[in-house]
Design an enzyme around this catalytic site. Structure first.
Site, PDB file in Angstrom:
ATOM      1  N   SER A 233      48.156  97.659  53.993  1.00  0.00           N
ATOM      2  CA  SER A 233      49.052  96.602  54.461  1.00  0.00           C
ATOM      3  C   SER A 233      49.936  96.073  53.338  1.00  0.00           C
ATOM      4  CB  SER A 233      48.207  95.449  55.032  1.00  0.00           C
ATOM      5  OG  SER A 233      48.999  94.333  55.328  1.00  0.00           O
ATOM      6  N   GLY A 234      51.008  95.409  53.762  1.00  0.00           N
ATOM      7  CA  GLY A 234      51.850  94.673  52.830  1.00  0.00           C
ATOM      8  C   GLY A 234      51.406  93.245  52.656  1.00  0.00           C
ATOM      9  N   ASP A 235      50.335  92.850  53.317  1.00  0.00           N
ATOM     10  CA  ASP A 235      49.820  91.482  53.191  1.00  0.00           C
ATOM     11  C   ASP A 235      48.297  91.551  53.290  1.00  0.00           C
ATOM     12  OD1 ASP A 235      49.685  88.619  53.131  1.00  0.00           O
ATOM     13  OD2 ASP A 235      51.670  88.532  54.040  1.00  0.00           O
ATOM     14  N   ASP A 236      47.659  90.407  53.532  1.00  0.00           N
ATOM     15  CA  ASP A 236      46.200  90.362  53.542  1.00  0.00           C
ATOM     16  C   ASP A 236      45.630  91.318  54.593  1.00  0.00           C
ATOM     17  OD1 ASP A 236      46.281  88.207  51.653  1.00  0.00           O
ATOM     18  OD2 ASP A 236      46.741  86.859  53.330  1.00  0.00           O
ATOM     19  N   SER A 267      45.817  96.865  49.563  1.00  0.00           N
ATOM     20  CA  SER A 267      46.925  95.905  49.662  1.00  0.00           C
ATOM     21  C   SER A 267      47.281  95.421  48.260  1.00  0.00           C
ATOM     22  CB  SER A 267      46.555  94.725  50.564  1.00  0.00           C
ATOM     23  OG  SER A 267      47.661  93.853  50.714  1.00  0.00           O
TER      24      SER A 267
END
Length: 447
Positions: A233-236, A267
Site C-alpha cells: 500500500s501507499g498508506d497504512d 508500506s
C-alpha cells in the site's frame, strides 16, 4: 428473473456439481448469476444497472433463507451499488469487478457522524445491514484508482473523500473474505459502527506511492477479527480508527475487541498498523500477533494530538518479524491533521497500557520515536524480548523519548531512561482469553 433463482440448499458435493465450496457466516437458500440481469463482462459496458437491479430483486427473497449473487468470470464494469441483508456477493476466480472512473457513478452521501466531511459513496456500500458476506474464490475488485490519484495530486478532492472500495456502516455480522483488491481510489475496506466483523484471506495491492490507499480500517467497531491478510500500500496497511475531534467525541463509539493476526505488510511510507490519528471515540482491547513487515516505515504507530480527546489503551502486540524499517516503535502526540475548526483545545487524549513483546527487526534506521504530549504523558508502555539490528547507516539517537513512561526487559539497543530495564524475568502482557468473534465457526457453503 424468478425462474433463474435457484435453491442452493440440499445440494450434493463439489464433485457432484454442487458448486464452488466456500466458508461463510451463513449459507443461502437462493442464488442468482449477474448475467441473469443483463450484465456484460467485456470491461467496457456499464453494469451498474445490472448490479443494482439484481440486488433489488434478490432482496425480496432474502428473508426466506438468504440470497447470493454470483459474479462469474469476466470484467464487470460498474459504479457504486448497495448491498442488502442476508446476502452474499460471491466473486468467482477469473471475475473482476471494475470500478467506474466516472464520478457521476458515485453519489454524494451524508458525512459520517464521527467525521463530518463530504464524501462519495463507496463502490460497494451497505448501511444498517444484518448478515452480509462479500467473498469468492480469489475473485478481484479493481478500483482503477489512477485517475482519482492524479486529480487528488493536482489539488482535487481536498474537502471530499474519494470513493472507497468497500464500506459497510451501522451493520452486524459482516464477513469480507477470500478476494483480491487492487488500486482503490482511497481506502480499501472500511467497516464503521459495526459489530461482529470478520475480514479474512484478503490480498490488497496498490502502488507504494498511491495516496491514502489504506488497506483495512476498522472504525468504531466492536468484536472484529482481521486475519491472514496481505497488504502492499501507499498508506497504512491497517488503520484502527474511531472518529476525529469534536465529531468523534460526540459520537462516542469506540473500536474495541479487535484481533489482528497473521498480517503481511509492505508500506515504505506508512505503518504496518496505525492506531489513530482518528481515535476520538476511543480505542481499546486490541490484540495484534504474528505480523511480518517488509520495507515498512513503522510497525505500530500510535497517532494523536491535542484536540482529539478519546483514548488508546489496552493494546497488546507480540511476535513481529520486521525487515527494513525506518522505525520500530513510533508514537506521535502532535499529529496536526484537523479537517475543520471548532475542536476543543482542552480535549486531551489518554494513551496508556501499550504492550509490545517477542519482536525481531533488522536493517532499522531508528529504534524508537516516542513523543507524548506535554502535561499529558503517554503511560504504561511495556516492551519485552525485542531485538533490533540496525541498518548500515542508522541515526545516532536511537531512542528519542519525550513525555512517556513505562518499563522494558531484554530490549536491544538499550532503551531511553524513561523506559527503565526491569530485569530479565519480566514479560509484557498479552491476553489469554479470546474475543467472541475468534470463536465463530464458519459454515461450508456453495456457489
Amino acid at each position: 428473473m424468478e425462474s433463474r433463482i435457484q435453491n442452493n440448499m440440499g445440494s450434493t458435493s463439489i464433485e457432484s456439481n454442487k458448486g464452488i465450496e466456500y466458508l461463510a457466516l451463513n449459507c443461502r437458500k437462493h442464488s442468482a448469476v449477474l448475467t441473469d440481469f443483463g450484465a456484460i463482462g467485456d470491461g467496457k459496458t456499464s453494469n451498474t444497472k445490472a448490479f443494482r437491479e439484481a440486488i433489488t430483486k434478490l432482496t425480496t427473497k432474502a428473508v426466506d433463507g438468504g440470497v447470493q449473487l454470483i459474479v462469474p468470470p469476466g470484467n464487470w464494469l460498474t459504479g457504486s451499488f448497495n448491498l442488502t441483508s442476508h446476502f452474499t456477493l460471491f466473486i468467482q476466480q477469473g471475475a473482476t469487478i471494475l470500478a467506474s472512473q466516472d464520478e457521476s457513478e458515485y453519489p454524494m452521501i451524508p458525512p459520517l457522524p464521527s467525521y463530518g466531511d463530504a464524501r462519495f459513496t463507496s463502490l460497494i456500500y451497505g448501511s444498517n445491514l444484518t448478515d452480509v458476506v462479500i467473498t469468492g474464490n480469489k475473485g478481484t475488485i479493481n478500483g482503477q484508482g489512477k485517475s482519482w490519484w492524479v486529480k487528488y495530486r493536482s489539488g482535487g478532492f481536498k474537502s471530499i473523500s474519494r470513493p472507497l472500495l468497500i464500506e459497510i456502516i451501522f451493520s452486524e455480522n459482516v464477513q469480507i473474505s477470500n478476494i483480491n483488491l487492487i488500486d482503490s481510489p482511497m481506502w480499501n475496506i472500511h467497516p464503521v459502527y459495526c459489530k461482529n466483523v470478520i475480514v479474512k484471506d484478503i490480498k490488497i495491492v496498490a502502488p507504494i506511492d498511491s495516496p491514502n490507499t489504506d488497506g483495512i480500517n476498522p472504525d468504531s467497531c466492536t468484536n472484529t477479527l482481521i486475519e491472514d491478510c496481505s497488504v502492499v500500500s501507499g498508506d497504512d496497511c491497517i488503520a484502527v480508527k474511531s472518529g476525529i475531534d469534536q465529531f468523534g467525541i460526540a459520537t462516542g463509539m469506540p473500536t474495541q475487541q479487535l484481533s489482528i493476526r497473521r498480517l503481511t505488510c509492505i508500506s515504505p511510507d506508512s505503518a504496518g498498523i496505525a492506531i489513530g490519528s482518528e481515535m476520538s471515540g476511543g480505542i481499546k482491547d486490541v490484540r495484534i500477533e504474528d505480523v511480518t513487515l517488509i520495507n515498512t516505515q513503522s510497525a505500530i504507530r500510535i497517532k494523536t494530538a491535542v484536540g482529539r480527546g478519546g483514548y488508546v489503551k489496552d493494546i497488546f502486540a507480540r511476535r513481529f518479524t520486521m525487515k527494513t524499517m525506518k522505525y520500530v516503535f513510533w508514537m506521535t502526540g502532535s499529529y496536526k491533521l484537523h479537517p475543520v475548526g471548532g475542536f476543543d483545545h482542552k480535549a486531551l487524549p489518554e494513551i496508556s497500557n501499550i504492550n509490545y513483546r517477542d519482536m525481531t527487526a533488522e536493517n532499522v534506521t531508528i529504534s524508537a520515536k516516542l513523543e507524548g504530549i506535554k502535561n499529558d504523558p503517554f503511560t504504561g508502555l511495556c516492551m519485552s524480548n525485542v531485538t533490533i539490528a540496525l541498518s548500515p547507516d542508522p541515526k545516532k539517537l536511537q531512542w528519542n523519548c519525550t513525555d512517556v513512561s513505562g518499563v522494558t526487559s531484554r530490549v536491544k539497543p538499550e532503551p531511553c531512561s524513561l523506559l527503565p530495564d526491569k530485569g530479565t524475568t519480566m514479560d509484557c502482557d498479552f491476553p489469554t482469553d479470546k474475543i467472541p468473534i475468534e470463536s465463530v465457526v464458519l459454515n461450508k457453503c456453495y456457489a
